[in-house]
Design an enzyme around this catalytic site. Structure first.
Site: not given
Length: 729
Positions: A32-33, A218-219, A249, A601
């Site tokens: 996504k980044t 973002d997020e 998340q 992670r």
């Protein structure tokens, strides 16, 4: 370079859909980044959009730096001009320019968490409220909740029902008065005041809507009510808003994040395009399948099935131990093995846990094993006492109305200005309704000082010192100003007289290095930018990926990070999931999402650890395995555990006294007895004494050296007639 050449079809669609509202549901490790970065680059290079018309909002400075670095590689100097930063930093910039409209000085200071708590404590003292009954943290949380629901003091008072809410209302009102008097804001004010500014002054909002044709967030699943309103205000003009997030998340409800924002986006922006990023590039197939098993237990979620082309990888290790000490020994030995036998670095491993207190035992064990580690969530650099002292001087020089900073340094280094004196100054200031600095100036101008000559000289000297530094701040760069503060106050000598003075002085030198980053700015702008940076820094912003050290970190702090190897300790009912979630389906779903975040992670190896019995906050408890362990398909797992693994927790918990039946053996241990431990091998008992209804046994092991063990938990077997070399003994 073709900006989307290496992208999969879904990523390409997210980048090339430039007009209108866009919701990108991006699973962990789905890139996504990269998508956000390349979308901004695509707008600039392929669509000819002026960088000044683009805003990218993140949740951490670390994420903002990562996007900026990647944009620089893609576009070179073309990326200059993109507005990029966290919600708080972007709102701070807007308020610096427009704050006068809502009665806020451009030189306002930002109070961090410690400052806010100090202010709450001051209000409690003024109000004669018991800080044990009404804890500063609970009051601050209630005030933050009010602000995040757009309730000012009047609106909060109108809806207050309980006695506690009435106390909150009183504290909230005085807290805001002190903030205003000190020309200060807290983190929540940065957003709330910006939203109020846009609501009350449509012309200002229209200006920013005209400036920013494209807004990306973002997020997005972590946004709260105020953040979402801010974004909707900006995007209402052109409607070119792209939000990227993953409801699986969403783990920050305690920070008032509202998962409903991502669920209601399509209602708020009719006709929005929705793109699913489901291909995972981070984790092995086994880890990803385990993560999917865990999150599948949540009912209220958008289906987003992750898949990967990565190899299947090794199975997930579920390790069971008798105590948190054995759990930590297992982690340490496995990290050592991975480094020695598989060529990994210490920095490839992270130990994650539900609550901060769980880090203590791994820290102690890592020190015994000489494993380098970094603890995220310990004393942060900008929260160190000496660093905050120097920053307080700078804040007061910048803003003479900052009472909190003045109180911190009026007697640092010691000037003979005690608590009674500062209390009298505060009372004087309260009577005159002026800041503490203005009160000092007035007191010094009185024909007859209310203080004795010694204190009067000290206060006069302090005021003169600050006045001189204010004058010098107009022509000195930030590093030079810090030098002058140190020199004129004698702060280095003050530090060197304290314990650990040399290392504390090194922290000041490090602060000076940070200040040097602003040397090209003119003095006022440098001061504003520097103070803003140190106030808004988060705990993960300082993570140095080049330091070869294992990471100890909470699951909440780990979001957005990745490691080759992840150990999640404390996989037990009551810890993960936390006991607070037992009676709330919504909180239990968030606990499941938190576990999911931790699992995802891991890139190559995942270890899930639990103990039969754990000492926590002074109490020993026997806990059942986490329900999340049961969710993982058995074919994905290999189990490791202590020889006592077959014992029920209550059997272990109740086996307290030396001489009682333990591990089906009749043990009567005394100094000099030879024993065998499943993990440490053969050893000899060198000490034994009662402790908390148990016995602490000190054993000198042949290979592992001296260890202290609790008898009820240690899998020790007595060796009859065994002899060891005298040289070892």
């Amino acid at each position: 370079m073709d900006i989307v050449a290496s992208f999969n079809p879904s990523q390409r669609q997210a980048v090339e859909t430039t007009e209108g509202p866009l919701l990108v549901l991006a699973g962990p490790g789905s890139g996504k980044t990269r998508v956000i970065t390349h979308r901004a680059a695509y707008l600039i290079r392929e669509c000819g959009i002026n960088p000044l018309c683009i805003m990218v909002v993140t949740f951490t400075n670390k994420a903002a730096r990562e996007i900026q670095d990647r944009l620089g590689l893609l576009l070179g100097q073309q990326e200059k001009g993109v507005t990029l930063g966290t919600f708080h930093s972007i709102c701070a910039r807007i308020l610096r320019r427009e704050g006068k409209t809502v009665g806020l000085s451009p030189g306002f200071v930002i109070y961090d968490d410690d400052d806010q708590l100090s202010l709450i404590k001051q209000v409690l003292r003024e109000s004669n409220l018991d800080a044990k009954k009404y804890t500063p943290r609970s009051l601050l949380s209630a005030i933050s909740g009010a602000k995040n629901h757009l309730l000012d003091t009047e609106a909060y008072a109108a809806q207050a029902q309980s006695y506690f809410e009435e106390i909150v209302q009183r504290v909230y009102e005085r807290y805001q008065q002190l903030l205003q008097r000190g020309q200060a804001v807290d983190f929540d004010d940065l957003l709330l005041k910006t939203v109020d500014l846009f609501n009350e002054h449509p012309a200002v909002l229209e200006k920013y809507q005209a400036d920013y044709h494209y807004v990306m967030v973002d997020e997005f699943q972590d946004t709260n009510a105020v953040q979402y309103i801010f974004i909707k205000q900006l995007a209402a003009g052109h409607r070119n808003i792209c939000v990227v997030g993953d409801p699986d998340q969403s783990i920050y409800s305690w920070r008032f994040a509202d998962i409903g924002n991502i669920r209601s986006f399509e209602e708020d922006f009719p006709g929005a395009n929705v793109v699913l990023l489901e291909q995972n590039y981070r984790s092995t197939g086994n880890i990803l399948e385990a993560a999917s098993d865990i999150i599948a237990g949540n009912v209220q979620r958008k289906q987003n099935k992750l898949w990967t082309e990565n190899e299947e990888g090794v199975k997930i290790t579920v390790a069971e131990s008798l105590s948190e000490a054995e759990e930590a020994h297992f982690v340490a030995e496995e990290i050592e093995r991975l480094v020695k036998e598989e060529g990994m670095s210490f920095k490839d491993s992270a130990v994650m846990y539900r609550v901060n207190a769980q880090s203590r035992v791994p820290e102690e064990i890592f020190m015994r094993y000489n494993i380098p580690y970094r603890l995220i969530g310990g004393t942060r650099f900008y929260h160190r006492h000496e660093v905050k002292d120097v920053i307080a001087y700078l804040r007061l020089i910048h803003n003479l109305q900052d009472d909190l900073s003045l109180l911190r340094i009026i007697n640092v280094p010691v000037r003979g200005v005690g608590q009674r004196t500062t209390q009298r100054i505060q009372e004087w200031a309260g009577t005159k309704k002026v800041s503490l600095y203005d009160a000092l100036k007035q007191i010094m101008n009185e024909e007859r000082s209310p203080f004795n000559p010694r204190i009067t000289r000290a206060l006069t000297g302090f005021v003169s010192l600050i006045d001189d530094l204010v004058i010098e701040s107009g022509c000195l760069g930030l590093p030079g100003l810090i030098d002058r503060v140190i020199e004129k106050t004698g702060y280095r000598e003050h530090l060197m007289e304290s314990e650990g003075g040399e290392s504390r002085w090194e922290n000041i030198l490090e602060l000076r290095e940070v200040a040097a980053e602003f040397s090209e700015f003119e003095p006022h702008e440098a001061m504003v930018s520097f103070l803003e940076k140190v106030s808004l820094v988060s705990e993960v912003d300082g993570l140095d990926d080049e330091v070869d050290a294992a990471t100890l970190i909470t699951l909440h702090q780990a979001k957005g990070l990745e490691f080759r190897v992840v150990f999640i300790i404390g996989m037990e009912e009551g810890l993960l999931p936390h006991r607070r979630a037992f009676d709330s389906p919504e909180e239990m779903e968030e606990e499941r999402r938190l576990c999911y975040v931790g699992v995802t992670r891991a890139k190559e190896r995942l270890y899930l650890l639990r103990t039969y019995c754990r000492s926590f906050f002074g109490t020993r408890t026997a806990n059942s395995p986490s329900r999340f362990l049961r969710d993982i398909s058995s074919h994905l797992v290999i189990k490791e555990g202590s020889p006592a693994g077959h014992l029920k927790p209550e059997r272990i918990f109740n086996s307290h006294l030396v001489g009682e039946d333990f591990l089906d053996n009749e043990l009567t241990l005394k100094i000099g007895d030879y024993v065998c431990h499943s993990m440490f091998g053969d050893g000899v008992v060198v000490n034994c004494f009662p402790v908390r209804n148990d016995y602490e046994i000190t054993v000198d092991f042949k290979e592992e050296g001296v260890k202290k063990l609790l008898f009820s938990l240690a899998p020790l077997e007595k060796l009859e007639g065994q002899e060891f070399p005298v040289s070892w003994r």
